[in-house]
Design a protein around this motif. Structure first.
Motif, PDB file in Angstrom:
ATOM      1  N   ALA A  78      -4.392  12.883  10.873  1.00  0.00           N
ATOM      2  CA  ALA A  78      -3.754  12.551  12.352  1.00  0.00           C
ATOM      3  C   ALA A  78      -4.855  12.225  13.470  1.00  0.00           C
ATOM      4  CB  ALA A  78      -2.806  14.030  12.565  1.00  0.00           C
ATOM      5  N   VAL A  79      -5.852  12.839  13.482  1.00  0.00           N
ATOM      6  CA  VAL A  79      -6.844  12.543  14.437  1.00  0.00           C
ATOM      7  C   VAL A  79      -7.437  10.804  14.049  1.00  0.00           C
ATOM      8  CG1 VAL A  79      -9.193  12.943  15.623  1.00  0.00           C
ATOM      9  CG2 VAL A  79      -7.369  14.895  14.796  1.00  0.00           C
ATOM     10  N   ALA A  80      -7.489  10.779  13.138  1.00  0.00           N
ATOM     11  CA  ALA A  80      -8.285   9.411  12.650  1.00  0.00           C
ATOM     12  C   ALA A  80      -7.176   8.312  12.549  1.00  0.00           C
ATOM     13  CB  ALA A  80      -8.746   9.602  11.025  1.00  0.00           C
ATOM     14  N   TRP A  81      -5.993   8.445  11.975  1.00  0.00           N
ATOM     15  CA  TRP A  81      -4.912   7.305  11.967  1.00  0.00           C
ATOM     16  C   TRP A  81      -3.447   7.854  12.474  1.00  0.00           C
ATOM     17  CZ3 TRP A  81      -8.415   8.718   7.665  1.00  0.00           C
ATOM     18  CH2 TRP A  81      -9.565   7.858   7.752  1.00  0.00           C
ATOM     19  N   GLY A  82      -3.555   8.781  13.017  1.00  0.00           N
ATOM     20  CA  GLY A  82      -2.008   9.031  13.353  1.00  0.00           C
ATOM     21  C   GLY A  82      -1.108   9.585  12.201  1.00  0.00           C
ATOM     22  N   ARG A  83       0.052   9.242  12.344  1.00  0.00           N
ATOM     23  CA  ARG A  83       1.175   9.987  11.243  1.00  0.00           C
ATOM     24  C   ARG A  83       0.950   9.185   9.925  1.00  0.00           C
ATOM     25  NH1 ARG A  83       6.578  11.062  14.294  1.00  0.00           N
ATOM     26  NH2 ARG A  83       6.988  12.048  12.164  1.00  0.00           N
ATOM     27  N   VAL A  84       0.128   8.441   9.298  1.00  0.00           N
ATOM     28  CA  VAL A  84       0.128   7.660   8.077  1.00  0.00           C
ATOM     29  C   VAL A  84       0.781   8.741   7.217  1.00  0.00           C
ATOM     30  CG1 VAL A  84      -1.541   6.419   8.883  1.00  0.00           C
ATOM     31  CG2 VAL A  84      -2.318   8.501   7.782  1.00  0.00           C
ATOM     32  N   TRP A  85       0.530  10.116   7.310  1.00  0.00           N
ATOM     33  CA  TRP A  85       1.216  10.892   6.128  1.00  0.00           C
ATOM     34  C   TRP A  85       2.647  10.750   6.077  1.00  0.00           C
ATOM     35  CZ3 TRP A  85       1.423  14.091   1.689  1.00  0.00           C
ATOM     36  CH2 TRP A  85       2.312  14.657   1.755  1.00  0.00           C
ATOM     37  N   CYS A  86       3.237  10.455   7.164  1.00  0.00           N
ATOM     38  CA  CYS A  86       4.741  10.358   7.348  1.00  0.00           C
ATOM     39  C   CYS A  86       5.289   9.150   6.750  1.00  0.00           C
ATOM     40  CB  CYS A  86       5.095  10.607   8.791  1.00  0.00           C
ATOM     41  SG  CYS A  86       4.733  12.264   9.587  1.00  0.00           S
ATOM     42  N   GLY A  87       4.548   8.040   7.030  1.00  0.00           N
ATOM     43  CA  GLY A  87       5.055   6.902   6.745  1.00  0.00           C
ATOM     44  C   GLY A  87       4.837   6.470   5.345  1.00  0.00           C
ATOM     45  N   PHE A  88       3.557   7.053   4.707  1.00  0.00           N
ATOM     46  CA  PHE A  88       3.220   6.707   3.458  1.00  0.00           C
ATOM     47  C   PHE A  88       3.517   7.697   2.465  1.00  0.00           C
ATOM     48  CE2 PHE A  88       1.024   3.641   6.307  1.00  0.00           C
ATOM     49  CZ  PHE A  88       0.874   2.514   5.517  1.00  0.00           C
ATOM     50  N   LEU A 130       0.840  -1.147  -0.049  1.00  0.00           N
ATOM     51  CA  LEU A 130       0.054   0.053  -0.044  1.00  0.00           C
ATOM     52  C   LEU A 130       0.966   1.297  -0.108  1.00  0.00           C
ATOM     53  CD1 LEU A 130      -2.738   1.401   0.062  1.00  0.00           C
ATOM     54  CD2 LEU A 130      -2.653   1.041   2.925  1.00  0.00           C
ATOM     55  N   ARG A 131       1.964   1.013   0.688  1.00  0.00           N
ATOM     56  CA  ARG A 131       2.855   2.319   0.780  1.00  0.00           C
ATOM     57  C   ARG A 131       3.338   2.489  -0.671  1.00  0.00           C
ATOM     58  NH1 ARG A 131       8.001   2.649   1.171  1.00  0.00           N
ATOM     59  NH2 ARG A 131       8.179   0.394   1.693  1.00  0.00           N
ATOM     60  N   ARG A 132       3.815   1.631  -1.357  1.00  0.00           N
ATOM     61  CA  ARG A 132       4.461   1.706  -2.627  1.00  0.00           C
ATOM     62  C   ARG A 132       3.327   2.274  -3.645  1.00  0.00           C
ATOM     63  NH1 ARG A 132       6.451  -3.414  -1.527  1.00  0.00           N
ATOM     64  NH2 ARG A 132       8.506  -3.191  -0.660  1.00  0.00           N
ATOM     65  N   LEU A 133       2.024   1.760  -3.404  1.00  0.00           N
ATOM     66  CA  LEU A 133       0.941   2.031  -4.207  1.00  0.00           C
ATOM     67  C   LEU A 133       0.489   3.771  -4.139  1.00  0.00           C
ATOM     68  CD1 LEU A 133      -1.476  -0.868  -4.338  1.00  0.00           C
ATOM     69  CD2 LEU A 133       0.050  -0.117  -6.045  1.00  0.00           C
ATOM     70  N   SER A 134       0.758   4.041  -2.877  1.00  0.00           N
ATOM     71  CA  SER A 134       0.864   5.651  -2.793  1.00  0.00           C
ATOM     72  C   SER A 134       1.977   6.389  -2.951  1.00  0.00           C
ATOM     73  CB  SER A 134       0.157   5.846  -1.161  1.00  0.00           C
ATOM     74  OG  SER A 134       1.392   5.424  -0.345  1.00  0.00           O
ATOM     75  N   SER A 135       3.331   5.841  -2.862  1.00  0.00           N
ATOM     76  CA  SER A 135       4.463   7.035  -3.067  1.00  0.00           C
ATOM     77  C   SER A 135       4.809   6.920  -4.317  1.00  0.00           C
ATOM     78  CB  SER A 135       5.403   6.201  -1.853  1.00  0.00           C
ATOM     79  OG  SER A 135       5.788   5.011  -2.370  1.00  0.00           O
ATOM     80  N   TRP A 136       4.702   5.614  -5.002  1.00  0.00           N
ATOM     81  CA  TRP A 136       5.275   5.625  -6.363  1.00  0.00           C
ATOM     82  C   TRP A 136       4.525   6.537  -7.471  1.00  0.00           C
ATOM     83  CZ3 TRP A 136       9.760   4.543  -8.264  1.00  0.00           C
ATOM     84  CH2 TRP A 136      10.633   3.635  -7.545  1.00  0.00           C
ATOM     85  N   PRO A 137       3.128   6.475  -7.503  1.00  0.00           N
ATOM     86  CA  PRO A 137       2.316   7.551  -8.063  1.00  0.00           C
ATOM     87  C   PRO A 137       2.984   9.074  -7.772  1.00  0.00           C
ATOM     88  CG  PRO A 137       0.952   6.042  -7.668  1.00  0.00           C
ATOM     89  CD  PRO A 137       2.055   5.681  -6.802  1.00  0.00           C
ATOM     90  N   MET A 138       3.243   9.431  -6.623  1.00  0.00           N
ATOM     91  CA  MET A 138       3.651  10.715  -6.208  1.00  0.00           C
ATOM     92  C   MET A 138       5.059  11.066  -6.719  1.00  0.00           C
ATOM     93  SD  MET A 138       2.398  10.882  -2.314  1.00  0.00           S
ATOM     94  CE  MET A 138       2.980  12.718  -2.059  1.00  0.00           C
ATOM     95  N   ILE A 139       5.916   9.880  -6.645  1.00  0.00           N
ATOM     96  CA  ILE A 139       7.444   9.862  -7.204  1.00  0.00           C
ATOM     97  C   ILE A 139       7.049  10.390  -8.986  1.00  0.00           C
ATOM     98  CG2 ILE A 139       9.477   8.666  -7.832  1.00  0.00           C
ATOM     99  CD1 ILE A 139       8.958   7.370  -5.231  1.00  0.00           C
ATOM    100  N   THR A 140       6.305   9.550  -9.377  1.00  0.00           N
ATOM    101  CA  THR A 140       6.089   9.708 -10.996  1.00  0.00           C
ATOM    102  C   THR A 140       5.663  11.102 -11.257  1.00  0.00           C
ATOM    103  OG1 THR A 140       5.806   7.357 -11.092  1.00  0.00           O
ATOM    104  CG2 THR A 140       5.048   8.830 -12.960  1.00  0.00           C
ATOM    105  N   LEU A 141       4.668  11.622 -10.519  1.00  0.00           N
ATOM    106  CA  LEU A 141       4.165  12.911 -10.764  1.00  0.00           C
ATOM    107  C   LEU A 141       5.273  14.011 -10.558  1.00  0.00           C
ATOM    108  CD1 LEU A 141       0.603  12.816  -9.144  1.00  0.00           C
ATOM    109  CD2 LEU A 141       1.248  12.984 -11.502  1.00  0.00           C
ATOM    110  N   PHE A 142       6.205  13.819  -9.423  1.00  0.00           N
ATOM    111  CA  PHE A 142       7.076  14.824  -9.259  1.00  0.00           C
ATOM    112  C   PHE A 142       8.008  14.898 -10.421  1.00  0.00           C
ATOM    113  CE2 PHE A 142      11.409  15.506  -7.544  1.00  0.00           C
ATOM    114  CZ  PHE A 142      11.463  16.938  -7.101  1.00  0.00           C
ATOM    115  N   PHE A 143       8.630  13.710 -10.938  1.00  0.00           N
ATOM    116  CA  PHE A 143       9.577  13.653 -12.005  1.00  0.00           C
ATOM    117  C   PHE A 143       8.658  13.917 -13.349  1.00  0.00           C
ATOM    118  CE2 PHE A 143      12.077  11.230  -8.700  1.00  0.00           C
ATOM    119  CZ  PHE A 143      13.206  12.166  -8.616  1.00  0.00           C
ATOM    120  N   GLY A 144       7.727  13.580 -13.370  1.00  0.00           N
ATOM    121  CA  GLY A 144       7.205  13.578 -14.853  1.00  0.00           C
ATOM    122  C   GLY A 144       6.229  14.925 -14.932  1.00  0.00           C
TER     123      GLY A 144
END
Length: 452
Positions: free
Chosen positions: A97-107, A32-46
């Motif tokens: 953060a209120v719902a699921w903690g630091r998921v932004w940091c981890g994912f 799940l972390r890769r499914l969220s991070s790789w699109p962001m990486i692709t968008l950043f470089f693309g």
């Protein structure tokens, strides 16, 4: 008097001289972390390469004094919209953060994403975490030296690519790459690229978890937003304790076999079994590692899982609650206000200055003229022509370009003369009207006469 309990600092496995090596793991949360991070990486470089009608699709241009945001041109006067967008994003962060903690940091946090990329490169060049830890105690030479050099060269390459891409959002990427290939970059841009690449190299390659531990402000105030119903990565002490290895386990032992994998895979080197900690980024790597062990032992998974404090104590833990609903309402209002603001962006920006050389000029016995300098700046992606007219309490006549072609004269100062006959007032308000294909603007100034 009751003493405050002291928790000894945990030294991560595979650690030497304060350095530890993160063990990579697999599992549903890492997927799940890769499914969220790789699109962001692709968008950043693309995205930096995307053009529409020969113009960048996303660009913060200081040279053109405009922002091109997803094909829509904004003036620097519209910067508050970007500030509002950041505020709305912060509200979303607080809601999560209120719902699921630091998921932004981890994912999704760039610091975490780039750290994982650098760890992957480290594993590719120097082997697994245990191999790297054993090699740290040996002299550096031979094949190991070559692998170390290869690692740092790849780190430097990724850092330079990151710095170049980030700069491409402020200078057109094709122009930037062309200048770099031809060694025509200015000293300022070259220095900026070196600084950005150096910071990327240091943050993701050398400093890593220390950013999360000591520099990230989010880890310091996250506890203010947490409540007993916040679902964050947690260790179930009721089920796991007392810990015992498989060799020493008995009927009173908990499910935790004290294998240490949850610590070995943690990118910040903490032991989640010590409870909620500011350094935990909720990447869920420990969950995947623990679930793998539990599956091999034919025990139920979820010894480490996303759970609230109330759930761990067997209490009811509603997902929807007043505090979370409040953050959600603020987030929706913030995003709604920003979206509404984008409907009223500036398409024409006008500036008028009086000629300071003379308050007015006398053309003849009945005619008085005032001189002005006018600048019209258009923020549209299509060529535009703007018609200029004046209006006031008298019969004013405008002398100067009646039609301004913004293709050639965008943000250029043009001279105008406004004259009036038989005008007895000492001064009057004069309105300049500018009309283009995509919008219009007005600017008020003062017309002075010989009667002042």
């Amino acid at each position: 008097m009751e003493k405050i309990p002291v928790v000894q600092e945990h030294t991560p496995p595979y650690a030497r001289d304060g350095k530890f090596h993160v063990r990579l793991t697999e599992g549903r949360f890492q997927t799940l972390r890769r499914l969220s991070s790789w699109p962001m990486i692709t968008l950043f470089f693309g995205l930096v390469w995307v053009q529409v009608d020969g113009q960048p699709w996303l660009l913060f241009s200081f040279a053109q004094r405009q922002i091109i945001l997803f094909g829509h041109a904004l003036s620097w006067h519209d910067l508050p919209l970007l500030a509002g967008l950041m505020i709305a994003g912060a509200c979303l962060l607080f809601f999560m953060a209120v719902a699921w903690g630091r998921v932004w940091c981890g994912f999704a946090c760039p610091q975490s994403i780039w750290t994982w990329l650098f760890i992957r490169i480290e594993g590719f060049t120097e082997g697994r975490a245990s191999e790297r830890a054993r090699a740290d105690g040996k002299p550096l030479g031979g094949a190991r030296l070559l692998r170390r050099i290869a690692k740092h060269l790849l780190w430097i390459g990724l850092s330079l690519l990151t710095a170049l891409t980030f700069t491409g959002y402020f200078i057109p990427m094709r122009e930037l790459v062309s200048d770099a290939v031809q060694l025509q970059l200015t000293a300022g841009i070259t220095g900026w690229l070196i600084i950005m690449a150096g910071l990327t190299y240091a943050n993701a390659g050398l400093v890593r978890e220390k950013i999360c531990l000591h520099a990230c402000p989010y880890s310091r105030f996250q506890g203010v937003m947490f409540d007993r119903a916040t679902r964050t990565v947690s260790y179930d002490t009721h089920r796991g304790e007392p810990r015992a290895s498989l060799r020493n386990a008995d009927l009173n032992s908990g499910d935790c076999v004290d294998c240490g994998l949850c610590v070995q895979v943690c990118p910040t080197g903490i032991d989640i079994r010590d409870g909620l900690q500011a350094a935990c980024i909720d990447c869920a790597a420990c969950i995947d590692a623990c679930d793998t062990v539990m599956t091999k032992l034919n025990r139920p998974t979820g010894l480490i899982r996303f759970a609230s404090e109330a759930q761990l104590e067997g209490e009811r833990s509603p997902l929807i609650r007043p505090r979370l609903a409040g953050y959600g309402a603020v987030m929706l209002v913030a995003f709604g206000a920003v979206l509404y603001g984008f409907t009223g962006t500036t398409s024409l920006l006008v500036e008028i200055r009086r000629d300071r050389g003379a308050l007015f000029t006398q053309q003849d016995e009945n005619t008085v003229c005032n001189h002005y300098r006018v600048k019209v700046e258009g923020f549209t992606r299509q060529p535009e022509q703007v018609r200029v007219a004046v209006q006031g309490p008298g019969a004013f006549e405008l002398f100067g370009p009646e039609l301004i072609d913004l293709t050639d004269n965008n943000a250029s100062w043009l001279s105008y003369r406004v004259c009036a006959e038989d005008f007895d007032l000492p001064r009057a308000s004069l309105d300049f009207h500018f009309t283009g294909q995509t919008g219009s603007a007005s600017k008020q100034t003062t017309f002075l006469t010989r009667g002042i």
